[in-house]
Design an enzyme around this catalytic site. Structure first.
Site, PDB file in Angstrom:
ATOM      1  N   GLU A   1      39.545  40.620  45.011  1.00 23.43           N
ATOM      2  CA  GLU A   1      40.762  39.966  44.523  1.00 23.43           C
ATOM      3  C   GLU A   1      41.642  39.506  45.677  1.00 23.43           C
ATOM      4  O   GLU A   1      41.803  40.208  46.668  1.00 23.43           O
ATOM      5  CB  GLU A   1      41.547  40.924  43.629  1.00 23.43           C
TER       6      GLU A   1
ATOM      7  N   ARG B   1      47.074  43.393  27.156  1.00 29.34           N
ATOM      8  CA  ARG B   1      46.443  42.871  25.936  1.00 29.34           C
ATOM      9  C   ARG B   1      46.056  44.011  25.005  1.00 29.34           C
ATOM     10  O   ARG B   1      46.070  43.868  23.782  1.00 29.34           O
ATOM     11  CB  ARG B   1      45.218  42.045  26.324  1.00 29.34           C
TER      12      ARG B   1
ATOM     13  N   CYS C   1      44.339  47.306  36.255  1.00 29.53           N
ATOM     14  CA  CYS C   1      43.736  46.962  37.546  1.00 29.53           C
ATOM     15  C   CYS C   1      44.753  46.278  38.458  1.00 29.53           C
ATOM     16  O   CYS C   1      44.984  46.710  39.593  1.00 29.53           O
ATOM     17  CB  CYS C   1      42.512  46.065  37.357  1.00 29.53           C
TER      18      CYS C   1
END
Length: 215
Positions: A81, A91, A144
């Protein structure tokens, strides 16, 4: 003197019975590579608690490099990332039923932190080893990204010079038997993390080249 690399991995979440991040780092715990010693820390898939556990491991181990590892279901590649953003927008609930929406991770923190891992070099080395890899430009807005941002913020606030960042890994095959979603063998994921550890501990300056762009 050996460099110490701390790997973190999440416990299973979202109904899964395993998390490939955790299964992979378990195989690397205590491993000695050339000039490198690996230590690991399991973290809960829980907002804020994950940061606390990781920060305690950083203070205890005093690593030279911190690589947080997480599952990105649906991805086909190992994805270092690039950036962590200062927002939680869940979500689904975490493992303690928290579901923050549009909340900052750190009220006193910047909008984002860049990874300090050599993400382009990691990506190239993985590809050269025959492992699908690409730089990702979004770590999402679940736990994350939350942990990625929290670790970077902890290092910045405490003037800790360790390199740090986040790597997402795909599902492993046992998670996809009924869905047909993309997966990667645990053996390949472990090999990929070994390469990422080695590159992160030994590469001073990252490459400047296209490394892929997952949105």
């Amino acid at each position: 003197m050996k460099k110490k690399v701390l790997l973190t991995g999440f416990d299973p979440f979202g109904g899964d019975k395993v998390n490939p991040a955790l299964e992979a780092i378990k195989q690397l715990d205590g491993k000695n590579m050339e000039g490198i010693h690996i230590v690991t820390q399991q973290v809960p898939t829980v907002f804020h608690e994950s940061i606390r556990i990781a920060a305690e491991a950083i203070e205890r181990e005093k690593p030279d490099v911190v690589i947080c590892v997480g599952q990105a279901g649906g991805r086909t590649q190992i994805t270092p990332e690039r950036v962590a953003i200062n927002i939680d927008d869940a979500r689904i609930p975490d493992n303690q039923h928290n579901q923050p929406i549009d909340d900052p991770i750190a009220a006193d923190g910047p909008a984002a932190y860049w990874s300090t891992l050599p993400i382009k070099t990691i990506t190239r080395q993985l590809r050269e080893a025959g492992i699908p890899a690409a730089v990702s430009n979004t770590a999402g807005t679940f736990v994350c990204n939350h942990l990625f941002y929290g670790v970077m913020h902890h290092l910045a606030k405490n003037n800790i010079s360790a390199r740090a960042g986040f790597i997402h890994v795909p599902y492993i095959p046992e998670q996809t038997t009924e869905t047909g979603a993309p997966s990667m063998s645990l053996e390949t994921i472990v090999k990929a993390l070994e390469i990422a550890v080695s590159v992160s501990a030994t590469t001073e300056k990252d490459l400047v080249e296209t490394g892929g762009a997952l949105h």
